[in-house]
Write a protein that holds these residues in place. Structure first.
Motif, PDB file in Angstrom:
ATOM      1  N   CYS A 126      -0.024  -4.412  -6.642  1.00 43.71           N
ATOM      2  CA  CYS A 126      -1.439  -3.840  -7.120  1.00 43.71           C
ATOM      3  C   CYS A 126      -1.197  -3.447  -8.522  1.00 43.71           C
ATOM      4  O   CYS A 126      -2.237  -2.840  -8.905  1.00 43.71           O
ATOM      5  N   PHE A 155       5.708   0.248  -3.371  1.00 46.00           N
ATOM      6  CA  PHE A 155       7.136  -0.103  -3.551  1.00 46.00           C
ATOM      7  C   PHE A 155       7.099  -1.951  -3.782  1.00 46.00           C
ATOM      8  O   PHE A 155       7.977  -2.335  -4.419  1.00 46.00           O
ATOM      9  N   CYS A 156       5.937  -2.338  -3.688  1.00 44.46           N
ATOM     10  CA  CYS A 156       5.940  -3.873  -3.799  1.00 44.46           C
ATOM     11  C   CYS A 156       5.634  -4.138  -5.358  1.00 44.46           C
ATOM     12  O   CYS A 156       6.091  -5.514  -5.830  1.00 44.46           O
ATOM     13  N   HIS A 192       0.869  -0.963  -0.162  1.00 47.41           N
ATOM     14  CA  HIS A 192       0.002   0.161   0.156  1.00 47.41           C
ATOM     15  C   HIS A 192       0.702   1.385   0.036  1.00 47.41           C
ATOM     16  O   HIS A 192       0.414   2.430   0.238  1.00 47.41           O
ATOM     17  N   LEU A 241       0.654   2.066 -10.407  1.00 44.52           N
ATOM     18  CA  LEU A 241       0.181   1.372  -9.172  1.00 44.52           C
ATOM     19  C   LEU A 241      -0.626   2.333  -8.479  1.00 44.52           C
ATOM     20  O   LEU A 241      -0.238   3.202  -7.802  1.00 44.52           O
ATOM     21  N   CYS A 299      -2.132   2.173  -5.662  1.00 42.22           N
ATOM     22  CA  CYS A 299      -2.140   2.392  -4.242  1.00 42.22           C
ATOM     23  C   CYS A 299      -1.393   3.710  -4.050  1.00 42.22           C
ATOM     24  O   CYS A 299      -2.000   4.451  -2.749  1.00 42.22           O
TER      25      CYS A 299
HETATM   26  S1  FES Z   1       0.300  -2.413  -3.055  1.00 38.99           S
HETATM   27 FE1  FES Z   1       2.504  -2.390  -3.226  1.00 38.99          FE
HETATM   28  S2  FES Z   1       2.824  -1.222  -4.734  1.00 38.99           S
HETATM   29 FE2  FES Z   1       0.531  -1.098  -4.613  1.00 38.99          FE
END
Ligand code: FES
Length: 360
Positions: free
Chosen positions: A317, A313-314, A310, A344, A346
């Motif tokens: 989403c 960075f991952c 959220h 992204l 989020c």
């Molecule tokens: S949930 Fe990690 S980049 Fe959007």
């Protein structure tokens, strides 16, 4: 070998060899192509991309409550192998049996390479990841785990103030342990709703009881959290967004030095403007208010949309933009991926009144 001779000896075929500096320079040039007109270096696209290390498959070897609504999990190699090392502040990314991905700070001892320890608070209104961990990750369950990464590294400063809010204590526990081991001047302020909801209190007190202050049952101000900062103290803070914001506001009035922080929830949206998202070329259009993320709005219509950090960075989403101009706010996508339409939701948005048509 004659170390005084600046000339490299000829090669096996009698040809002169480039000197070591030129060899290194050539190797570097082969690997990277200067991006003319830009400020950085780009990888040579002819070379294969560096391979990421494979993820680990680990088994749950421990699952026990350590505070109200908090479970501690131990994960180990199924064959008892030694796990990759990590440093205080590191976290793991877990792929749960449902496919959800979640990040959790490592809170064990880096010297213990036989298992990883994390602690997870049950979030009744979260995306279901913490409930799955509490209710379904029984002993013996296997899951995929990415090797430890560290976005909150401990820099080893001599004087430390550690500020923990609730489950935010997890990355600070190994930092406190390391500071104690090195004989550093550290103090930890740990805030929580009730003592029963605060994990690892006894473990922290066992390190050095005089170095641990508990603030229970109220929301402390930034000034109160920073009260014990000494001149030049490095502050490490992990907790909910309002706590972090309070510390940031109060920092200039305190004698503390640098602030290192880690969030375990989305950062508050700053400078957000309302815009709209459309689900597919013919789908419904949803309003994204200035103070909400596009992901949160989209998940109301599509609760199964995956997400993890959220915080941009991952990459979990990730969506594709069919039309519209995004305002990218993530720390993950490359300029090429953005140019290809990746988004992204989020964290990323659009300009006021604009519409993003998304391929979902
Ligand atoms: S949930 Fe990690 S980049 Fe959007």
């Amino acid at each position: 070998m004659d170390r005084t001779n600046p000339q490299a000896p000829p090669d096996l075929y009698g040809r002169p060899q480039a000197d070591p500096f030129m060899r290194r320079l050539t190797a570097f040039g082969d690997r990277y192509t200067p991006a003319l007109g830009s400020r950085g270096l780009r990888r040579n696209p002819r070379l294969p991309a560096p391979r990421a290390l494979p993820a680990l498959v680990l088994v749950v070897t421990g699952h026990r409550p350590v505070a109200e609504d908090v479970v501690e999990l131990r994960l180990a190699d199924p064959s008892g192998g030694v796990l990759p090392g990590w440093q205080p502040g590191a976290h793991l990314r877990l792929t749960l049996p449902s496919g959800r991905e979640r990040h959790y700070s490592l809170c064990g001892d880096p010297a213990d390479r036989t298992s990883y320890r994390i602690a997870v608070r049950r979030l009744a209104d979260g995306g279901g990841g913490s409930r799955e961990i509490h209710d379904e990750l029984h002993l013996g369950v296997r899951l995929t785990v990415r090797r430890p990464r560290n976005g909150f590294p401990f820099c080893g400063e001599q004087r430390l103030l550690l500020l923990a809010g609730g489950i935010g204590v997890t990355p600070l526990l190994p930092i406190a342990r390391e500071a104690q081991r090195r004989g550093l001047d550290w103090h930890l302020v740990y805030a929580g709703r009730t003592l029963a909801t605060m994990p690892f209190v006894e473990e922290l007190r066992a390190l050095a009881p005089e170095r641990v202050t508990l603030l229970v049952g109220r929301i402390p101000s930034g000034a109160e959290l920073l009260e014990s900062a000494r001149p030049g103290s490095a502050v490490y803070c992990c907790g909910p967004a309002p706590m972090l914001a309070a510390v940031q506001r109060a920092l200039d009035e305190s004698p503390a030095g640098t602030l290192h922080f880690e969030r375990f929830a989305a950062a508050p949206i700053t400078d957000g403007k309302p815009f709209t998202v459309q689900l597919g070329a013919d789908g419904p259009t949803l309003d994204v208010p200035a103070d909400r993320s596009a992901l949160d709005v989209l998940r109301e219509a599509r609760p199964d949309l995956p997400y993890s950090c959220h915080q941009g960075f991952c990459g979990t989403c990730r969506l594709h933009v069919l039309s519209g101009t995004p305002e990218h706010r993530d720390r993950r996508l490359t300029s090429e991926e953005r140019a290809d339409g990746a988004l992204l939701p989020c964290v990323s948005r659009a300009a006021e009144g604009d519409r993003l048509v998304l391929d979902i």
